[in-house]
Design a protein around this motif. Structure first.
Motif, PDB file in Angstrom:
ATOM      1  N   THR A   1       0.817  -1.211   0.000  1.00  0.00           N
ATOM      2  CA  THR A   1       0.000   0.000   0.000  1.00  0.00           C
ATOM      3  C   THR A   1       0.853   1.265   0.000  1.00  0.00           C
ATOM      4  O   THR A   1       0.382   2.323  -0.386  1.00  0.00           O
ATOM      5  N   ALA A   2       2.095   1.160   0.452  1.00  0.00           N
ATOM      6  CA  ALA A   2       2.974   2.339   0.428  1.00  0.00           C
ATOM      7  C   ALA A   2       4.430   1.912   0.591  1.00  0.00           C
ATOM      8  O   ALA A   2       4.715   0.924   1.271  1.00  0.00           O
TER       9      ALA A   2
ATOM     10  N   ASN B   1       7.678   3.905   1.914  1.00  0.00           N
ATOM     11  CA  ASN B   1       8.172   5.190   2.382  1.00  0.00           C
ATOM     12  C   ASN B   1       9.638   5.088   2.782  1.00  0.00           C
ATOM     13  O   ASN B   1      10.276   4.066   2.558  1.00  0.00           O
ATOM     14  N   TRP B   2      10.143   6.139   3.349  1.00  0.00           N
ATOM     15  CA  TRP B   2      11.591   6.227   3.536  1.00  0.00           C
ATOM     16  C   TRP B   2      12.144   5.252   4.555  1.00  0.00           C
ATOM     17  O   TRP B   2      13.325   4.945   4.541  1.00  0.00           O
ATOM     18  N   ARG B   3      11.301   4.751   5.467  1.00  0.00           N
ATOM     19  CA  ARG B   3      11.815   3.805   6.463  1.00  0.00           C
ATOM     20  C   ARG B   3      11.293   2.385   6.223  1.00  0.00           C
ATOM     21  O   ARG B   3      11.989   1.431   6.508  1.00  0.00           O
ATOM     22  N   ASN B   4      10.047   2.248   5.793  1.00  0.00           N
ATOM     23  CA  ASN B   4       9.495   0.910   5.661  1.00  0.00           C
ATOM     24  C   ASN B   4       8.509   0.824   4.505  1.00  0.00           C
ATOM     25  O   ASN B   4       8.123   1.838   3.936  1.00  0.00           O
ATOM     26  N   THR B   5       8.157  -0.416   4.215  1.00  0.00           N
ATOM     27  CA  THR B   5       7.171  -0.668   3.182  1.00  0.00           C
ATOM     28  C   THR B   5       5.941  -1.235   3.872  1.00  0.00           C
ATOM     29  O   THR B   5       6.043  -2.121   4.714  1.00  0.00           O
ATOM     30  N   GLN B   6       4.793  -0.690   3.496  1.00  0.00           N
ATOM     31  CA  GLN B   6       3.555  -1.047   4.193  1.00  0.00           C
ATOM     32  C   GLN B   6       2.774  -2.035   3.334  1.00  0.00           C
ATOM     33  O   GLN B   6       2.554  -1.776   2.145  1.00  0.00           O
ATOM     34  N   ILE B   7       2.370  -3.185   3.941  1.00  0.00           N
ATOM     35  CA  ILE B   7       1.508  -4.100   3.189  1.00  0.00           C
ATOM     36  C   ILE B   7       0.220  -4.343   3.968  1.00  0.00           C
ATOM     37  O   ILE B   7       0.207  -4.303   5.195  1.00  0.00           O
ATOM     38  N   LYS B   8      -0.838  -4.564   3.214  1.00  0.00           N
ATOM     39  CA  LYS B   8      -2.133  -4.873   3.836  1.00  0.00           C
ATOM     40  C   LYS B   8      -2.358  -6.361   3.654  1.00  0.00           C
ATOM     41  O   LYS B   8      -2.433  -6.852   2.530  1.00  0.00           O
TER      42      LYS B   8
ATOM     43  N   ASN C   1      -4.969  -6.548   8.154  1.00  0.00           N
ATOM     44  CA  ASN C   1      -3.997  -5.890   9.031  1.00  0.00           C
ATOM     45  C   ASN C   1      -2.937  -5.172   8.199  1.00  0.00           C
ATOM     46  O   ASN C   1      -2.590  -5.625   7.108  1.00  0.00           O
ATOM     47  N   LEU C   2      -2.450  -4.055   8.741  1.00  0.00           N
ATOM     48  CA  LEU C   2      -1.344  -3.352   8.078  1.00  0.00           C
ATOM     49  C   LEU C   2      -0.041  -3.824   8.699  1.00  0.00           C
ATOM     50  O   LEU C   2       0.109  -3.816   9.914  1.00  0.00           O
ATOM     51  N   VAL C   3       0.877  -4.283   7.872  1.00  0.00           N
ATOM     52  CA  VAL C   3       2.178  -4.749   8.364  1.00  0.00           C
ATOM     53  C   VAL C   3       3.248  -3.818   7.809  1.00  0.00           C
ATOM     54  O   VAL C   3       3.263  -3.530   6.612  1.00  0.00           O
ATOM     55  N   LEU C   4       4.103  -3.332   8.709  1.00  0.00           N
ATOM     56  CA  LEU C   4       5.200  -2.448   8.287  1.00  0.00           C
ATOM     57  C   LEU C   4       6.477  -3.273   8.219  1.00  0.00           C
ATOM     58  O   LEU C   4       6.893  -3.857   9.226  1.00  0.00           O
ATOM     59  N   ILE C   5       7.063  -3.355   7.051  1.00  0.00           N
ATOM     60  CA  ILE C   5       8.300  -4.128   6.885  1.00  0.00           C
ATOM     61  C   ILE C   5       9.446  -3.153   6.708  1.00  0.00           C
ATOM     62  O   ILE C   5       9.444  -2.365   5.755  1.00  0.00           O
TER      63      ILE C   5
END
Lengths: 419, 459
Positions: free
Chosen positions: B208-209, B211-218, B223-227
């Protein structure tokens, strides 16, 4: 009355609910959490007669923390009683097992009097009152005053109860919203729902967890056992009902053709005067045969029991009468082929020729032992099936799930309940 | 005035040579700029580099200015100024060149940073931070060079700067790798917003996004998981690409768990069995014909139903046991119809064999009722890919509910999976293939594998 702080002392489970993910998979534990969430806001008050000693206390000490970790507010209380009261409840226990006990009217009066005292002194805060075994069964009289949902869990073999004692207890049992038994043949003709919740083993406990080869060898060395010779093992109390003499007789016939050794390991019950007699008879019968090992192991020797089961080529449970015999599930969990009598709860654990072999006599036991010792591949297939069977049906997580489902479905009589 | 003219006449050569040198350099610079930018344009066209426009816009004028400074430097060097004058003039020109170079470097790097930070959806603070870090670095370097040009000592300043850089590096040690990895992910364009990815560690979902620190997956559970980006570049990631055809309505997965209710009724011979069987609710028949599917789902072949087993094992009647075991529950649209068949078979047998055996004590047939508890799970699927991913990880209870329970007990003509695949995805052939599977011939795990295989083949 015991308060909640004291209870915490007895919550012994070392395992966390997430530890079971490695055994059953994440989705199974997620399912338990989903059920737990649906009980959010409810308090389950579980009541028995002791925090220590006995199977029920051991089960609760493991289960209560796991319930709490699933988000279910389960709290544990015990009733208080005099030694005379517990003498009476011991008689109830024996009578339910089918023993011909004489219970006198003054003993029933004492039981009612102590139960009334407990009703007066105990704080009934639970939305669901979860009562275990006959000792606190009469607390149900409080229901008229406070309402709530009440569940009675019977851990005892009820297949052939003493009619007089059962009639007395039945009056209380019929006032509950639901009852729970461990085996289908324990069911009674009751007007209240009876649910089947078999007991279960904890795969992460000392008795069932994986052991290193060194640990197993050290236990074998301790008891002077030959790790290279196929070993037939029966773990049980020294009691006529476990038929240790029959096991020796079966072993001697098998030994004629197949080189093997027999291990009869167990303790003696301090409250059973017969046990000393049984063990001396067993020793006499085994005398002169160096391949028969009679091991008296103290209570709590879980690692030793685990090691002996893991070292076995075949595990036996040739009982003449049984409650549930969780030793069968313990052996199956360790992928061991099992030969056991088709009594009590054993047929639930062993589907003949699928997850083990059932027998009805010494002849049957001899035939089954020969089949398994002579065909290790077949024995291995049964053991693997047994492991899977226990994994899906006789682990503590399944028991937790059954209780959660039961609490959630209390009050509903439908075939299908939507949550 | 006359003096000035006389001076020019006397020194015309000293003036003319520097002027010619300056003008020649200017003419050469005009030609070089033209040639250089043409070559640069061709190169960036081949590379399809977005930053080329930024570089061209920021350097076109300074390119000329730098050659003017070069011309001035050459003019000074060929003039008749004193050696001290030449050194002073050279330092002034070199200083102006450094200032020009610094200004260009700041301008280009700021524009490039803003361009790429917008690609990884970096918020304003980190973008400003990066710009400031680059700006300060260039200024500091410029100052150091200027000091060096003018002969001032620079070693203490360099030591102080090194210490500052070391401390800043420690403070940002967690941020920088993620920032660089985020840039690597975004620039590599191997993972894009909207892709469905699966990590080696098991997490999966739609991106879903980035960004500069992590990649967001749904995830499929919503649930939203920040990798952390650093993890994303270090692990094995399977990118399934963009979503396949979306369903008109998502599939929500349900699970079915059951309680076993003891009826307290038992039979010890065949006559008792059939008489009781006639009167019990369908939920009892359902339990005795289906619980093996769940309790022994790991076995192939699975044991037959309870009635067949009891007749064979407890009554020792292999013939009737075999007949009862042969029942194909798939043929019966309802449990009631299955019950009628069982009753007919047993009664028919009793009519021919009235002297039935009695089960040994303790081996009676205990009638048990199934109490189903159905609950929704967090899992939903919007397309076949999501559907397969959910199927791979859920408990067999979910497969059981949608393939058995819904079909037989709730009296649906087919199974839930086929209905959804047909009605919401328009995949009629796939739906029919799944509907034709006889679930009673498979263990639950092999049924799951077969359905997954059919869908993956279609995909």
């Amino acid at each position: 009355m015991t308060n909640y702080v004291e209870e915490e002392i007895y919550l012994q489970s070392k395992s966390k609910i997430q530890d079971y993910e490695s055994v059953l998979g994440r989705s199974y534990i997620e399912e338990l959490r989903m059920l737990g969430e649906r009980l959010s806001g409810k308090v389950i008050q579980t009541v028995n007669s002791t925090y220590v000693g006995g199977g029920v206390a051991e089960i609760l000490s493991h289960m209560v923390p796991l319930f709490n970790q699933l988000g279910v507010d389960v709290r544990w209380n015990v009733i208080q009683g005099t030694p005379e009261f517990f003498d009476v409840t011991k008689k109830f226990h024996n009578a339910i097992h089918g023993k011909d006990e004489k219970v006198f009217p003054e003993e029933l009066s004492l039981f009612l009097e102590v139960s009334q005292r407990n009703m007066n002194e105990m704080n009934f805060f639970g939305d669901i009152l979860f009562i275990h075994d006959p000792q606190p069964v009469a607390l149900i009289a409080k229901r008229k005053e406070i309402g709530r949902k009440w569940v009675w869990r019977c851990h005892i073999d009820m297949s052939n109860p003493n009619p007089k004692v059962w009639d007395f207890l039945r009056g209380f049992v019929l006032q509950y919203d639901a009852t729970i038994f461990s085996s289908p043949n324990f069911a009674q003709q009751l007007s209240v729902p009876q649910f089947l919740v078999p007991p279960a083993i904890d795969p992460l406990s000392d008795k069932n967890r994986e052991l290193s080869r060194d640990t197993i060898d050290s236990v074998l060395n301790k008891y002077g056992l030959d790790g290279d010779k196929p070993m037939i093992v029966q773990i049980s109390r020294f009691d006529y009902l476990k038929d240790p003499i029959g096991v020796i007789a079966a072993f001697e016939r098998v030994k004629k053709n197949i080189d093997c050794q027999l291990v009869l390991a167990g303790g003696t019950a301090t409250d059973d005067p017969e046990s000393e007699k049984v063990i001396s008879e067993v020793r006499e019968r085994a005398a002169g045969n160096p391949d028969i090992h009679i091991l008296l192991i103290p209570p709590g020797s879980d690692i030793e029991v685990n090691a002996l089961q893991r070292a076995a080529a075949v595990v036996m449970q040739k009982s003449l009468k049984e409650g549930f015999a969780l030793t069968v599930s313990e052996a199956l969990w360790k992928r061991k082929p099992v030969v056991a009598s088709a009594v009590g709860g054993i047929p639930l654990q062993i589907r003949h020729r699928f997850t083990g072999l059932l027998c009805h006599s010494i002849d049957g036991a001899v035939y089954a032992l020969r089949q398994l010792l002579a065909n290790p591949e077949y024995a291995g297939w049964l053991g693997e099936n047994g492991r899977e069977h226990v994994k899906h049906n006789f682990l503590i997580t399944r028991e937790l799930r059954d209780y959660l489902l039961l609490f959630l479905s209390l009050g509903s009589a439908e075939d299908v309940i939507y949550l | 005035m006359g003096q000035w003219i006389q001076w020019l006449i006397d020194n015309w050569l000293n003036v003319t040579i520097p002027v010619i040198a300056f003008l020649a350099t200017y003419v050469v610079s005009l030609w070089m700029r033209r040639v250089a930018y043409r070559a640069f344009d061709r190169w960036t066209e081949r590379l399809r580099w977005e930053g080329s426009k930024v570089v061209v816009a920021a350097t076109r004028s300074p390119f000329l200015h730098s050659f003017l400074l070069l011309g001035a430097y050459i003019a000074i060097q060929v003039s008749s100024l004193s050696p001290e004058g030449k050194i002073l003039g050279g330092r002034i020109v070199a200083s102006l060149f450094i200032l020009l170079l610094g200004w260009v470097a700041i301008s280009v790097s700021e524009k490039l940073i803003k361009l790429y930070m917008s690609r990884i959806e970096a918020p304003q603070p980190p973008t400003t931070l990066a710009v400031n870090v680059v700006r300060i670095t260039i200024i500091v370097l410029g100052v150091l060079i200027l000091l060096d040009i003018w002969g001032a000592p620079t070693t203490p300043i360099i030591l102080v700067l090194a210490a500052v850089v070391f401390i800043a590096g420690l403070a940002l040690r967690d941020v920088i790798p993620n920032l660089l990895s985020g840039a690597q992910v975004a620039l590599g364009e191997q993972i894009k917003v909207g892709d469905f990815i699966k990590l080696e560690s098991g997490e999966s979902g739609h991106v879903t996004a980035i960004n500069w620190r992590n990649t967001q997956i749904k995830t499929l559970e919503g649930n939203l998981v920040l990798i952390p980006n650093i993890q994303l570049v270090r692990t094995t990631v399977t990118n399934f690409g963009h979503p396949v055809k979306k369903a008109t309505y998502p599939f929500r997965f349900y699970t079915r768990l059951h309680l076993k209710e003891l009826t307290g009724i038992k039979a010890s011979n065949l006559r008792e069995l059939v008489d009781i069987l006639k009167g019990v609710p369908d939920s009892v028949v359902y339990y005795h014909t289906h619980h093996f599917l769940e309790e022994h789902h790991y076995l192939t072949p699975e044991p037959a139903n309870d009635f067949a087993l009891w007749v064979s094992d407890a009554l020792g009647d292999e013939v009737l046991g075999e007949r009862l075991a042969s029942v194909d529950a798939f043929d019966f649209p309802t449990v009631g119809a299955l019950k009628m068949w069982l009753v007919e078979v047993i009664e028919d047998y009793l009519a021919k064999n009235p002297d039935g055996k009695k089960a040994p004590e303790g081996q009676e047939f205990h009638f048990i009722r199934s109490r189903g508890v159905i609950l929704s799970t967090p899992y939903t699927a919007h397309d076949l890919r999501e559907f397969v991913e959910v199927l791979k990880k859920v408990t067999v209870d979910i497969i059981y509910f949608h393939m058995f329970e819904s079909r037989l007990r709730l009296q649906k003509g087919t199974n839930d999976f086929s209905i959804w695949i047909k009605d919401c995805l328009g995949e009629d052939k796939l739906a029919d293939k799944i509907a034709r599977l006889d679930p009673y011939c498979y263990s639950l795990d092999s049924l799951r594998s077969t359905i997954i295989q059919l869908i993956e083949e279609r995909m």
